[in-house]
Design an enzyme around this catalytic site. Structure first.
Site, short mmCIF file in Angstrom:
data_model
loop_
_atom_site.label_atom_id
_atom_site.label_comp_id
_atom_site.label_asym_id
_atom_site.label_seq_id
_atom_site.Cartn_x
_atom_site.Cartn_y
_atom_site.Cartn_z
N TRP A 118 60.15 51.86 37.03
CA TRP A 118 58.77 52.09 36.59
C TRP A 118 58.66 53.47 35.95
CZ3 TRP A 118 54.28 48.96 37.99
CH2 TRP A 118 53.06 49.52 37.61
N LEU A 171 48.00 56.57 41.60
CA LEU A 171 48.74 57.65 40.96
C LEU A 171 48.79 57.52 39.44
CD1 LEU A 171 51.49 57.91 43.66
CD2 LEU A 171 49.89 59.72 43.05
N GLU A 172 48.73 56.29 38.94
CA GLU A 172 48.76 56.12 37.49
C GLU A 172 47.43 56.47 36.83
OE1 GLU A 172 50.98 55.84 35.45
OE2 GLU A 172 52.69 54.75 36.22
N THR A 173 46.33 56.00 37.41
CA THR A 173 45.04 56.17 36.73
C THR A 173 43.89 56.54 37.66
OG1 THR A 173 44.56 53.79 36.96
CG2 THR A 173 45.65 54.50 34.92
N LEU A 216 50.51 52.85 43.43
CA LEU A 216 50.76 52.94 41.99
C LEU A 216 49.45 53.03 41.21
CD1 LEU A 216 53.66 50.35 41.65
CD2 LEU A 216 53.79 52.77 40.98
#
Length: 352
Positions: free
Chosen positions: A329, A134-136, A131
């Site tokens: 999410w 992939l998010e930031t 996560l």
């Protein structure tokens, strides 16, 4: 709006020295014409609402002191990406080898902290790292918008005014609680914040103080970042006894109506469809569903639902309960698939 509320609003506008015709911010008007002057008038109303909600004058003044209108945020919000991807083209771009290598390296670097967080929240650390990546891009791309400015802009734009006003007042609460100062409260054009890209309401619901320093800092504090991610998943039903799902193959003539419809319209409808279609692995096995290599499904007593991220001609997955947590999410088959695939490639040995 009641007559009483209408009269109150009119008097309030007059007290602020605003003409009623300028201060009438209907959704249609804001779609047609957005201006700096109109934005400033709208912010004046937001400040009044913030005071009415109990925020102090000093907090309101400091939070809105440098607020500005972001036309780029409006453009980004109105733009709809063309649906030209398939999962087969999407995954190699979202989960390239360099990202897998970096994820594995950072997993090892933060292994002690990740292990502690994983054990406390019963979430496998590889999913936290996936996560994060992939998010930031592991905290490297968090957005550089002033969150108050971004949320004020999108509330003023009007198409989702109620949503963005709710986020704005949640952001003020975060500032009031002292977790971050206004200068460092940066995020995406939509107001998503920190290394895990929480919207302000998600921050209030899921962010935790991972190291006990009295603040929930999802921007710079790695303990807070990891613990907040794990807390989110745990609160949304995560089980460390399960993985996320697995790619499978279907027999000829399979009844594709047994899968969750691709376009359910909302998370609520998607969950309803899940409950109506989930079966035990033994039941899917009896229907001819097999691992992607053709071997039998695992002989374990768990339930799963069948999902087609594209359609029945594309990849097919059996999704376990943790899949639901990831869909909470981000309600996107592509996003969840990318998280699952990256987490699988972080794991040693690789999941088969």
């Amino acid at each position: 709006m009641s007559v009483k509320k209408t009269v109150y609003a009119t008097l309030l506008i007059a007290a602020l020295g605003l003409s009623a015709n300028i201060a009438s911010f209907s959704v249609e008007a804001k779609k047609k014409e957005l201006s700096q002057e109109g934005f400033e008038q709208y912010v004046a109303q937001l400040k009044v609402e913030a005071l009415e909600k109990g925020f102090s004058q000093a907090m309101v003044d400091s939070s809105f002191a440098k607020v500005k209108f972001h036309q780029r945020a409006v453009k980004a919000d109105r733009s709809q990406p063309e649906k030209v991807e398939t999962l087969d083209t999407y995954l190699p771009k979202r989960v390239p080898k360099w990202k897998v290598d970096k994820a594995r390296a950072l997993y090892k670097e933060h292994q002690v902290l990740l292990t502690d967080v994983g054990e406390k929240y019963n979430v496998q650390p590889r999913f936290i790292v996936a996560l994060w990546g992939l998010e930031t891009n592991f905290g490297k791309i968090m957005g550089n918008y002033n969150v108050i400015s971004a949320l004020s802009t999108l509330a003023y734009e009007g198409r989702r005014e109620a949503f963005f006003k709710k986020q704005l007042f949640a952001a003020l609460t975060i500032l009031e609680e002292g977790h971050i100062d206004i200068e460092n409260m940066k995020g995406s054009w939509a107001g998503a914040m920190g290394q895990n890209q929480f919207m302000p309401t998600s921050f209030l619901a899921y962010a935790v103080d991972g190291d006990g320093d009295g603040k929930k800092d999802i921007w710079q504090n790695q303990a807070d970042v990891f613990a907040s991610m794990a807390n989110y998943l745990q609160k949304e039903g995560w089980s460390d006894e399960l993985t996320w799902g697995r790619q499978v193959k279907l027999p000829e003539g399979f009844d594709t109506s047994l899968a969750i419809p691709k376009n359910t319209g909302s998370r609520k409808n998607w969950l309803k469809a899940w409950s109506q279609t989930e079966k035990t692995l033994a039941e899917w096995q009896a229907l001819g569903v097999r691992r992607v290599d053709g071997t039998n499904l695992p002989n374990v007593d768990i339930k799963a639902a069948l999902v087609f991220p594209d359609d029945e001609n594309g990849r097919v997955y059996l999704a376990y309960d943790n899949y639901k947590s990831l869909m909470h999410w981000n309600l996107s088959y592509y996003f969840v698939s990318s998280v699952g695939h990256l987490s699988d490639r972080i794991k040693f040995p690789p999941v088969k």
